[in-house]
Design a protein around this motif. Structure first.
Motif, short mmCIF file in Angstrom:
data_model
loop_
_atom_site.label_atom_id
_atom_site.label_comp_id
_atom_site.label_asym_id
_atom_site.label_seq_id
_atom_site.Cartn_x
_atom_site.Cartn_y
_atom_site.Cartn_z
N TYR A 1 -1.71 -0.76 -7.01
CA TYR A 1 -0.50 -1.42 -6.50
C TYR A 1 -0.77 -2.85 -6.01
O TYR A 1 0.06 -3.45 -5.35
CB TYR A 1 0.12 -0.57 -5.38
N CYS B 1 -8.65 3.80 -3.39
CA CYS B 1 -9.69 2.85 -2.98
C CYS B 1 -10.79 3.48 -2.13
O CYS B 1 -11.91 2.97 -2.10
CB CYS B 1 -9.06 1.69 -2.20
N CYS C 1 -7.23 -0.85 -6.84
CA CYS C 1 -5.90 -0.57 -6.29
C CYS C 1 -4.81 -0.75 -7.37
O CYS C 1 -4.60 -1.85 -7.87
CB CYS C 1 -5.60 -1.48 -5.09
N CYS D 1 0.83 -1.21 0.00
CA CYS D 1 0.00 0.00 0.00
C CYS D 1 0.87 1.26 0.00
O CYS D 1 1.77 1.41 0.81
CB CYS D 1 -0.93 0.00 1.22
N ARG D 2 0.56 2.19 -0.94
CA ARG D 2 1.31 3.46 -1.01
C ARG D 2 0.47 4.62 -0.47
O ARG D 2 0.87 5.78 -0.63
CB ARG D 2 1.67 3.77 -2.47
N CYS E 1 -2.26 5.86 -1.67
CA CYS E 1 -2.66 6.74 -2.78
C CYS E 1 -4.11 7.23 -2.67
O CYS E 1 -4.51 8.13 -3.38
CB CYS E 1 -2.45 6.03 -4.11
N THR E 2 -4.91 6.60 -1.85
CA THR E 2 -6.34 6.91 -1.59
C THR E 2 -7.29 6.56 -2.75
O THR E 2 -8.45 6.93 -2.74
CB THR E 2 -6.60 8.40 -1.17
S1 SF4 Z 1 -5.66 2.03 -3.64
FE1 SF4 Z 1 -4.18 0.50 -2.93
S2 SF4 Z 1 -2.24 1.63 -2.61
FE2 SF4 Z 1 -3.89 3.14 -2.77
S3 SF4 Z 1 -4.49 3.50 -0.60
FE3 SF4 Z 1 -5.88 1.91 -1.40
S4 SF4 Z 1 -4.85 -0.03 -0.85
FE4 SF4 Z 1 -3.30 1.58 -0.63
#
Ligand code: SF4
Ligand code: SF4
Length: 438
Positions: free
Chosen positions: A56, A21, A54, A15-16, A18-19
């Protein structure tokens, strides 16, 4: 609130923050704090939307490893109808089912066959005068959970029948134990799943022993094994049990079309489902008798644990549907054959996790505070605070899980105020101290 098993999980390493999700989650179950996502377990319905978005691959669904089949003497596979859409149309359904035996199963029982049994039971239910309409299908566990956490007033509308997966497992176990004289505890029944929600629904029932499914393996995990076995099949066995009405359940609308009513509504995609459930809650769908609501776009063929694009899979499934139709199937025969009880085990409980407080007066007070805080927030829903909207941040603040300064605009305002205060303070410095500093 009790404990919740969830198939959908976060791989924190990946997880980075990135928001991406947080805005797709239909129950506002994700927050990003300290640059990492966090799932609020009680709210998660395992719809898999966060897995899809997501970038990533930090969200994943936990299912059983294939090795689990070796823990039973007699191994039965119950494939979801959506499995058939994953392979090129040159492979017939019997070919795919035979390949399943080659990879290590003793017997196959199609979930599509059980879907026909559920259709038959639903038709009978629809004729009853004492059921609350519109009836809402219980086939998609993510939708059932959504109703439990967000629309408890609609719990009464849910069809109180077991899902085709549970019916398939129950019938397969009963029939094999009887016909082959094998002890039921030696028979392991394994579901090949297109989605995480079905993994969760089986595991959640392990605690009270009410599931007949002994393991849930994802289509993704078993796909390559089946694909390589398709080429090894020498004698294609006649293993098909289901007709086209059962296979059609893989598509959105398939369940409804078997109900002999035109007063149905089929909706797919969790955000579309929310719109329709709101319509039902507001009594705006009085002319509808049955609602088939599926969390994934395109129905189970669009499940997050499938391997093929949903539209490609749809085209492939059509070949199987045409073949089944050409063969002819009298689904109504099942009504004579199965008089078994497939009523849902246990109650569908209300899980009011979205409520601010169980005490109504306290909840009202908190709602007032929430509205006041929300009014002071910028209303941009930018997500920079780690909550999906300004309102969600206001809710987090009321619940004591966040601060106003998590909002970058509020923080900037605070910093500006502090800067002004410091300048004012500096202007007020006593001359003697002023000299010292200078
Ligand atoms: S989309 Fe993936 S990388 Fe970005 S906050 Fe959500 S879980 Fe983390
Ligand atoms: S699986 Fe669905 S409900 Fe659960 S966190 Fe992901 S998007 Fe939200």
């Amino acid at each position: 609130m009790g404990t919740y098993f969830h198939s959908v999980n976060l791989d924190e390493e990946k997880c980075r923050g990135c928001t991406n999700c947080i805005k797709r989650c239909p129950t506002e179950a994700i927050r990003v704090r300290k640059s990492k996502a966090r799932i609020i377990n009680e709210r998660c319905i395992d719809c898999g939307e966060c897995i899809r978005v997501c970038p990533y691959h930090a969200k994943k669904a936990i299912s059983d490893p294939f090795d689990i089949v070796n823990t039973f003497k007699y191994k039965v596979v119950i494939p979801a109808p959506s499995l058939y859409g994953q392979f090129k149309a040159v492979y017939s359904r019997n070919h795919i089912l035979t390949a399943l035996k080659i990879i290590g199963f003793d017997e196959v029982y199609e979930v599509a066959k059980a879907a026909e049994i559920v259709s038959s039971a639903t038709r009978k239910l629809m004729k009853k005068s004492d059921v609350k309409k519109p009836l809402i299908s219980s086939a998609c566990p993510a939708v059932v959970k959504l109703i439990q956490v967000r629309y408890p007033s609609l719990i009464e509308n849910i069809v109180k029948l077991e899902s085709p997966m549970e019916v398939a497992a129950k019938v397969a176990k009963m029939e094999i134990a009887e016909s082959k004289n094998i002890a039921p505890e030696d028979i392991g029944v394994f579901f090949i799943t297109p989605c995480a929600a079905k993994v969760t629904s089986v595991k959640a029932r392990y605690e009270n022993g009410s599931s007949f499914v002994d393991g849930v393996i994802s289509i993704k995990d078993v796909y390559l094994k089946i694909l390589s076995s398709l080429g090894k099949v020498r004698n294609i066995e006649d293993l098909e049990q289901a007709g086209f009405e059962g296979i059609r359940w893989a598509n959105s609308g398939g369940e409804s079309l078997a109900l002999e009513t035109e007063k149905f509504l089929a909706v797919d995609g969790i955000h579309n489902v929310i719109t329709i459930l709101e319509e039902v809650e507001n009594d705006r769908l009085e002319d509808v008798e049955f609602i088939e609501a599926l969390s994934c776009v395109g129905g189970c063929l669009g499940g997050p644990l499938t391997v093929e694009n949903v539209y490609v899979a749809k085209t492939r499934l059509k070949k199987h549907l045409d073949a089944a139709k050409a063969k002819g199937s009298d689904v109504h025969e099942d009504e004579k054959e199965y008089s078994g009880d497939f009523a849902l085990t246990g109650n569908v409980e209300c899980k009011p996790v979205m409520k601010l407080d169980i005490d109504l007066a306290k909840a009202m007070k908190k709602l007032e505070t929430l509205e006041l805080i929300n009014k002071e927030l910028p209303g941009l829903d930018c997500g920079a605070c780690g909550a999906p909207s300004c309102r969600a941040l206001a809710e987090d603040i009321v619940r004591g899980n966040a601060n106003e300064t998590d909002c970058i605009f509020k923080l900037r305002e605070k910093v500006r105020q502090l800067a002004v205060q410091m300048m004012e303070l500096e202007a007020k410095m006593p001359p003697v101290l002023d000299k010292g500093i200078g």
